[in-house]
Design an enzyme around this catalytic site. Sequence first.
Site, PDB file in Angstrom:
ATOM      1  N   HIS A  62       0.836  -1.202   0.000  1.00 46.81           N
ATOM      2  CA  HIS A  62       0.000   0.000   0.000  1.00 46.81           C
ATOM      3  C   HIS A  62       0.873   1.255   0.000  1.00 46.81           C
ATOM      4  O   HIS A  62       0.607   2.204  -0.741  1.00 46.81           O
ATOM      5  CB  HIS A  62      -0.930  -0.026   1.216  1.00 46.81           C
ATOM      6  CG  HIS A  62      -1.911   1.090   1.258  1.00 46.81           C
ATOM      7  ND1 HIS A  62      -1.814   2.112   2.177  1.00 46.81           N
ATOM      8  CD2 HIS A  62      -3.014   1.353   0.504  1.00 46.81           C
ATOM      9  CE1 HIS A  62      -2.824   2.949   1.987  1.00 46.81           C
ATOM     10  NE2 HIS A  62      -3.560   2.512   0.978  1.00 46.81           N
ATOM     11  N   ASP A  63       1.931   1.262   0.824  1.00 45.89           N
ATOM     12  CA  ASP A  63       2.859   2.394   0.831  1.00 45.89           C
ATOM     13  C   ASP A  63       3.490   2.575  -0.548  1.00 45.89           C
ATOM     14  O   ASP A  63       3.641   3.705  -1.032  1.00 45.89           O
ATOM     15  CB  ASP A  63       3.962   2.197   1.870  1.00 45.89           C
ATOM     16  CG  ASP A  63       3.480   2.361   3.302  1.00 45.89           C
ATOM     17  OD1 ASP A  63       2.298   2.720   3.514  1.00 45.89           O
ATOM     18  OD2 ASP A  63       4.290   2.128   4.221  1.00 45.89           O
TER      19      ASP A  63
ATOM     20  N   ASP B  49      -6.173   1.885  -1.986  1.00 56.56           N
ATOM     21  CA  ASP B  49      -6.892   1.575  -0.746  1.00 56.56           C
ATOM     22  C   ASP B  49      -7.720   0.302  -0.886  1.00 56.56           C
ATOM     23  O   ASP B  49      -7.756  -0.536   0.018  1.00 56.56           O
ATOM     24  CB  ASP B  49      -7.791   2.742  -0.346  1.00 56.56           C
ATOM     25  CG  ASP B  49      -7.022   3.965   0.142  1.00 56.56           C
ATOM     26  OD1 ASP B  49      -5.777   3.904   0.249  1.00 56.56           O
ATOM     27  OD2 ASP B  49      -7.675   4.994   0.418  1.00 56.56           O
TER      28      ASP B  49
END
Length: 138
Positions: free
Chosen positions: A63-64, A105
């Site tokens: 996600h990062d 997300d």
Amino acid sequence: MRTLWIVAVLLLGVEGSLVQFETLIMKIAGRSGLLWYSAYGCYCGWGGHGLPQDATDRCCFVHDCCYGKATDCNPKTVSYTYSEENGEIVCGGDNPCGTQICECDKAAAICFRDNIPSYSNKYWLFLPKNCRGDPEPC
């Protein structure tokens, strides 16, 4: 408990993606992102370094990376639009940045759901000093 209060207070003034991310995690994984993932492992929460500790922490690492690849926007504050169609989240709208962040997300929330069995309480409130090693590139 102190960390939870700090995170809660920080989120009170946040608009856009972080609040929407919490909503997507709840819809897709059936858990509160704030309670389960805000201070987990080496990558779930603010920042991140070292090697991901398990599959759940790897969700946050990916996600990062996804946020890092978002072009010309601030992933933590941009709002986005999504709908639910046949039980699936569909990202859309007129804002390309928002759509990118929504997809990041959504992928993380699906990853959390799919890796619930890997979640270990030993990585909740994991100390950054325990995050060692060089992670693979994004």
